[in-house]
Write a protein that holds these residues in place. Structure first.
Motif, PDB file in Angstrom:
ATOM      1  N   ALA A  60       0.832  -1.202   0.000  1.00  0.00           N
ATOM      2  CA  ALA A  60       0.000   0.000   0.000  1.00  0.00           C
ATOM      3  C   ALA A  60       0.867   1.252   0.000  1.00  0.00           C
ATOM      4  O   ALA A  60       2.083   1.205   0.198  1.00  0.00           O
ATOM      5  N   GLN A  61       0.229   2.392  -0.190  1.00  0.00           N
ATOM      6  CA  GLN A  61       0.943   3.671  -0.225  1.00  0.00           C
ATOM      7  C   GLN A  61       1.682   3.955   1.073  1.00  0.00           C
ATOM      8  O   GLN A  61       2.719   4.607   1.067  1.00  0.00           O
ATOM      9  N   ASP A  62       1.175   3.445   2.182  1.00  0.00           N
ATOM     10  CA  ASP A  62       1.829   3.690   3.470  1.00  0.00           C
ATOM     11  C   ASP A  62       2.993   2.727   3.726  1.00  0.00           C
ATOM     12  O   ASP A  62       3.644   2.784   4.763  1.00  0.00           O
ATOM     13  N   GLY A  63       3.257   1.811   2.772  1.00  0.00           N
ATOM     14  CA  GLY A  63       4.374   0.886   2.904  1.00  0.00           C
ATOM     15  C   GLY A  63       4.021  -0.434   3.562  1.00  0.00           C
ATOM     16  O   GLY A  63       4.871  -1.303   3.695  1.00  0.00           O
ATOM     17  N   SER A  64       2.775  -0.628   3.942  1.00  0.00           N
ATOM     18  CA  SER A  64       2.382  -1.909   4.544  1.00  0.00           C
ATOM     19  C   SER A  64       2.216  -2.949   3.438  1.00  0.00           C
ATOM     20  O   SER A  64       1.712  -2.658   2.360  1.00  0.00           O
ATOM     21  N   ALA A  65       2.662  -4.167   3.714  1.00  0.00           N
ATOM     22  CA  ALA A  65       2.628  -5.231   2.716  1.00  0.00           C
ATOM     23  C   ALA A  65       1.782  -6.396   3.205  1.00  0.00           C
ATOM     24  O   ALA A  65       1.834  -6.765   4.375  1.00  0.00           O
ATOM     25  N   THR A  66       1.001  -6.962   2.286  1.00  0.00           N
ATOM     26  CA  THR A  66       0.157  -8.110   2.575  1.00  0.00           C
ATOM     27  C   THR A  66       0.418  -9.181   1.528  1.00  0.00           C
ATOM     28  O   THR A  66       0.433  -8.903   0.335  1.00  0.00           O
ATOM     29  N   PRO A  78       6.308  -7.362   7.313  1.00  0.00           N
ATOM     30  CA  PRO A  78       6.936  -6.073   7.649  1.00  0.00           C
ATOM     31  C   PRO A  78       8.043  -5.743   6.641  1.00  0.00           C
ATOM     32  O   PRO A  78       8.856  -6.601   6.306  1.00  0.00           O
ATOM     33  N   LEU A  79       8.033  -4.527   6.147  1.00  0.00           N
ATOM     34  CA  LEU A  79       9.077  -4.061   5.238  1.00  0.00           C
ATOM     35  C   LEU A  79       9.945  -3.047   5.953  1.00  0.00           C
ATOM     36  O   LEU A  79       9.436  -2.131   6.598  1.00  0.00           O
ATOM     37  N   SER A  80      11.246  -3.203   5.824  1.00  0.00           N
ATOM     38  CA  SER A  80      12.154  -2.219   6.409  1.00  0.00           C
ATOM     39  C   SER A  80      12.170  -0.983   5.521  1.00  0.00           C
ATOM     40  O   SER A  80      11.794  -1.031   4.348  1.00  0.00           O
ATOM     41  N   GLY A  81      12.614   0.119   6.082  1.00  0.00           N
ATOM     42  CA  GLY A  81      12.733   1.348   5.315  1.00  0.00           C
ATOM     43  C   GLY A  81      13.686   1.177   4.144  1.00  0.00           C
ATOM     44  O   GLY A  81      13.484   1.734   3.067  1.00  0.00           O
ATOM     45  N   GLU A  82      14.717   0.357   4.337  1.00  0.00           N
ATOM     46  CA  GLU A  82      15.690   0.099   3.275  1.00  0.00           C
ATOM     47  C   GLU A  82      15.047  -0.659   2.122  1.00  0.00           C
ATOM     48  O   GLU A  82      15.249  -0.328   0.953  1.00  0.00           O
ATOM     49  N   GLU A  83      14.255  -1.705   2.429  1.00  0.00           N
ATOM     50  CA  GLU A  83      13.588  -2.475   1.384  1.00  0.00           C
ATOM     51  C   GLU A  83      12.618  -1.600   0.597  1.00  0.00           C
ATOM     52  O   GLU A  83      12.593  -1.627  -0.632  1.00  0.00           O
ATOM     53  N   LEU A  84      11.817  -0.845   1.329  1.00  0.00           N
ATOM     54  CA  LEU A  84      10.846   0.021   0.679  1.00  0.00           C
ATOM     55  C   LEU A  84      11.555   1.075  -0.163  1.00  0.00           C
ATOM     56  O   LEU A  84      11.138   1.362  -1.291  1.00  0.00           O
ATOM     57  N   GLY A  85      12.647   1.630   0.345  1.00  0.00           N
ATOM     58  CA  GLY A  85      13.413   2.621  -0.405  1.00  0.00           C
ATOM     59  C   GLY A  85      14.019   2.041  -1.669  1.00  0.00           C
ATOM     60  O   GLY A  85      14.042   2.693  -2.721  1.00  0.00           O
TER      61      GLY A  85
END
Length: 158
Positions: A60-66, A78-85
């Protein structure tokens, strides 16, 4: 003497707070990004193509993953900031969104392969890419597409 020390300490704290706040004021707001990625293991039989398993990853836009499997089993990842980046960078900063939305279908003689669908939505619009595992396609699939897919596969396989 103690009063001067307290004033000096307050000045240092205020200066540190300003140094922390100024960089965040200068950063442009992040572009909205949401991702839907599906992977299906497919087998060709006498009756046609049969899906053996199907999985879906939604970010999702907020970075949450399902993550959802075909049977309906769902779990949050859970996604780390590094993965999302890293994913944001691959999609928003490499020209990924400028690739024309093209399908990369399986060849006629492919028997066992994986089929992928990636739907990316940003502030600029939405793109959908469909491709199969490289051994099942007769052409070249752009490496940036397969690289994004590999990053998302690694998240799904956790």
């Amino acid at each position: 003497m103690a009063r001067k020390f307290v004033l000096a300490l307050a000045g240092v704290v205020a200066a540190m707070a300003a140094l922390i706040a100024i960089p965040s004021l200068n950063q442009p707001p992040q572009e909205a990004l949401s991702i839907e990625y599906s992977r299906q293991n497919v087998t060709r039989t006498d009756q046609g193509l049969v899906t053996q398993s199907a999985e879906l990853l939604s970010i999702a836009q907020d970075g949450s993953a399902t993550y959802t499997q075909a049977g309906g089993q769902e779990r949050r990842i859970p996604l780390s900031g590094e993965e999302l980046g890293r994913i944001r960078g691959l999609i928003l900063e490499t020209g990924f969104m400028q690739i024309s939305a093209t399908n990369y279908p399986q060849s006629d003689n492919a028997t066992d392969f994986t089929k992928y669908t990636l739907r990316v939505s940003t502030d600029e619009g939405q793109k959908t890419f469909n491709w199969v595992s490289p051994g099942a396609h007769r052409g070249v699939i752009p490496p940036i597409i397969t690289n994004v897919g590999s990053q998302l596969d690694a998240i799904m396989d956790r």
